[in-house]
Design a protein around this motif. Sequence first.
Motif, PDB file in Angstrom:
ATOM      1  N   LEU A  49       7.835 -29.066  -6.181  1.00  0.00           N
ATOM      2  CA  LEU A  49       6.379 -28.915  -6.177  1.00  0.00           C
ATOM      3  C   LEU A  49       5.982 -27.480  -6.514  1.00  0.00           C
ATOM      4  N   LEU A  50       6.681 -26.513  -5.924  1.00  0.00           N
ATOM      5  CA  LEU A  50       6.367 -25.109  -6.185  1.00  0.00           C
ATOM      6  C   LEU A  50       6.713 -24.702  -7.609  1.00  0.00           C
ATOM      7  N   THR A  51       7.819 -25.211  -8.128  1.00  0.00           N
ATOM      8  CA  THR A  51       8.248 -24.864  -9.488  1.00  0.00           C
ATOM      9  C   THR A  51       7.256 -25.352 -10.534  1.00  0.00           C
ATOM     10  N   TYR A  70      -1.747 -23.762  -3.938  1.00  0.00           N
ATOM     11  CA  TYR A  70      -2.751 -24.800  -3.693  1.00  0.00           C
ATOM     12  C   TYR A  70      -2.558 -25.990  -4.646  1.00  0.00           C
ATOM     13  N   SER A  71      -2.169 -25.717  -5.872  1.00  0.00           N
ATOM     14  CA  SER A  71      -1.853 -26.803  -6.810  1.00  0.00           C
ATOM     15  C   SER A  71      -0.644 -27.596  -6.316  1.00  0.00           C
ATOM     16  N   ALA A  72       0.328 -26.876  -5.770  1.00  0.00           N
ATOM     17  CA  ALA A  72       1.513 -27.546  -5.219  1.00  0.00           C
ATOM     18  C   ALA A  72       1.122 -28.419  -4.029  1.00  0.00           C
ATOM     19  N   ALA A  73       0.212 -27.922  -3.184  1.00  0.00           N
ATOM     20  CA  ALA A  73      -0.236 -28.702  -2.024  1.00  0.00           C
ATOM     21  C   ALA A  73      -1.001 -29.945  -2.471  1.00  0.00           C
ATOM     22  N   LYS A 118       7.688 -22.434   3.446  1.00  0.00           N
ATOM     23  CA  LYS A 118       7.190 -22.646   4.801  1.00  0.00           C
ATOM     24  C   LYS A 118       5.681 -22.885   4.783  1.00  0.00           C
ATOM     25  N   LYS A 119       4.963 -22.107   3.978  1.00  0.00           N
ATOM     26  CA  LYS A 119       3.509 -22.246   3.899  1.00  0.00           C
ATOM     27  C   LYS A 119       3.125 -23.600   3.300  1.00  0.00           C
ATOM     28  N   LEU A 120       3.840 -24.031   2.256  1.00  0.00           N
ATOM     29  CA  LEU A 120       3.552 -25.320   1.645  1.00  0.00           C
ATOM     30  C   LEU A 120       3.813 -26.454   2.620  1.00  0.00           C
ATOM     31  N   ARG A 121       4.894 -26.368   3.375  1.00  0.00           N
ATOM     32  CA  ARG A 121       5.171 -27.386   4.393  1.00  0.00           C
ATOM     33  C   ARG A 121       4.024 -27.447   5.404  1.00  0.00           C
ATOM     34  N   LYS A 122       3.488 -26.291   5.777  1.00  0.00           N
ATOM     35  CA  LYS A 122       2.366 -26.239   6.717  1.00  0.00           C
ATOM     36  C   LYS A 122       1.140 -26.910   6.115  1.00  0.00           C
ATOM     37  N   TYR A 123       0.837 -26.626   4.845  1.00  0.00           N
ATOM     38  CA  TYR A 123      -0.306 -27.235   4.176  1.00  0.00           C
ATOM     39  C   TYR A 123      -0.170 -28.749   4.071  1.00  0.00           C
ATOM     40  N   LEU A 124       1.063 -29.234   3.992  1.00  0.00           N
ATOM     41  CA  LEU A 124       1.320 -30.669   3.830  1.00  0.00           C
ATOM     42  C   LEU A 124       1.612 -31.382   5.159  1.00  0.00           C
ATOM     43  N   HIS A 125       1.488 -30.672   6.273  1.00  0.00           N
ATOM     44  CA  HIS A 125       1.800 -31.238   7.591  1.00  0.00           C
ATOM     45  C   HIS A 125       3.236 -31.756   7.622  1.00  0.00           C
ATOM     46  N   GLU A 126       4.136 -30.997   7.024  1.00  0.00           N
ATOM     47  CA  GLU A 126       5.549 -31.377   6.936  1.00  0.00           C
ATOM     48  C   GLU A 126       6.434 -30.286   7.540  1.00  0.00           C
ATOM     49  N   MET A 146       6.007 -20.279 -10.916  1.00  0.00           N
ATOM     50  CA  MET A 146       5.803 -19.694  -9.615  1.00  0.00           C
ATOM     51  C   MET A 146       7.155 -19.353  -9.001  1.00  0.00           C
ATOM     52  N   ILE A 147       7.255 -18.181  -8.409  1.00  0.00           N
ATOM     53  CA  ILE A 147       8.496 -17.752  -7.772  1.00  0.00           C
ATOM     54  C   ILE A 147       8.607 -18.402  -6.393  1.00  0.00           C
ATOM     55  N   ILE A 148       9.730 -19.028  -6.158  1.00  0.00           N
ATOM     56  CA  ILE A 148       9.934 -19.740  -4.893  1.00  0.00           C
ATOM     57  C   ILE A 148      10.567 -18.802  -3.879  1.00  0.00           C
ATOM     58  N   THR A 149       9.894 -18.657  -2.746  1.00  0.00           N
ATOM     59  CA  THR A 149      10.433 -17.869  -1.639  1.00  0.00           C
ATOM     60  C   THR A 149      10.404 -18.745  -0.387  1.00  0.00           C
ATOM     61  N   ASP A 150      11.146 -18.311   0.624  1.00  0.00           N
ATOM     62  CA  ASP A 150      11.140 -19.049   1.891  1.00  0.00           C
ATOM     63  C   ASP A 150       9.738 -19.059   2.498  1.00  0.00           C
ATOM     64  N   GLU A 151       9.002 -17.963   2.299  1.00  0.00           N
ATOM     65  CA  GLU A 151       7.640 -17.883   2.833  1.00  0.00           C
ATOM     66  C   GLU A 151       6.735 -18.929   2.175  1.00  0.00           C
ATOM     67  N   PHE A 152       6.844 -19.078   0.839  1.00  0.00           N
ATOM     68  CA  PHE A 152       6.038 -20.083   0.139  1.00  0.00           C
ATOM     69  C   PHE A 152       6.433 -21.498   0.561  1.00  0.00           C
TER      70      PHE A 152
END
Length: 120
Positions: free
Chosen positions: A38-40, A46-49, A9-17, A1-7
């Motif tokens: 986690l993203l890598t 969703y798998s990362a979350a 930020k979104k993952l942090r939101k999904y994890l309440h972090e 998975m390609i890691i971007t700042d948007e991903f």
Amino acid sequence: MIITDEFKKKLRKYLHEVIPPDGTDKDTNLSDEDIEELLTEADNIYSAAAQGWRLKATTAPMEVGQITKYSIGQETYEKSTASDYLSYCLEMAKMYEQMAEKNNNLSGSRIFKIKAPNVL
């Protein structure tokens, strides 16, 4: 998975972090390196979350004591337990795992082979 700042930020939101205003990743339970890892290692966000919530479940004993109920009359306080937090984390992991499976099923394609009937 390609890691971007948007991903991230979104993952942090999904994890309440979410990083607080004027804060850094050090003000959360997961560092930027943790989020990137986690993203890598995941097929999708969703798998990362799901994996992130399982990781948070390992810290359940450290997150106890949050007030879950408060009453003014007769001063009733009720605090969460490690078991409550662990159950919550595992439920969130399960939810995101189901979302990941659904996402994987939608992104694939299917090939059907049709055999022509024998006609005299």
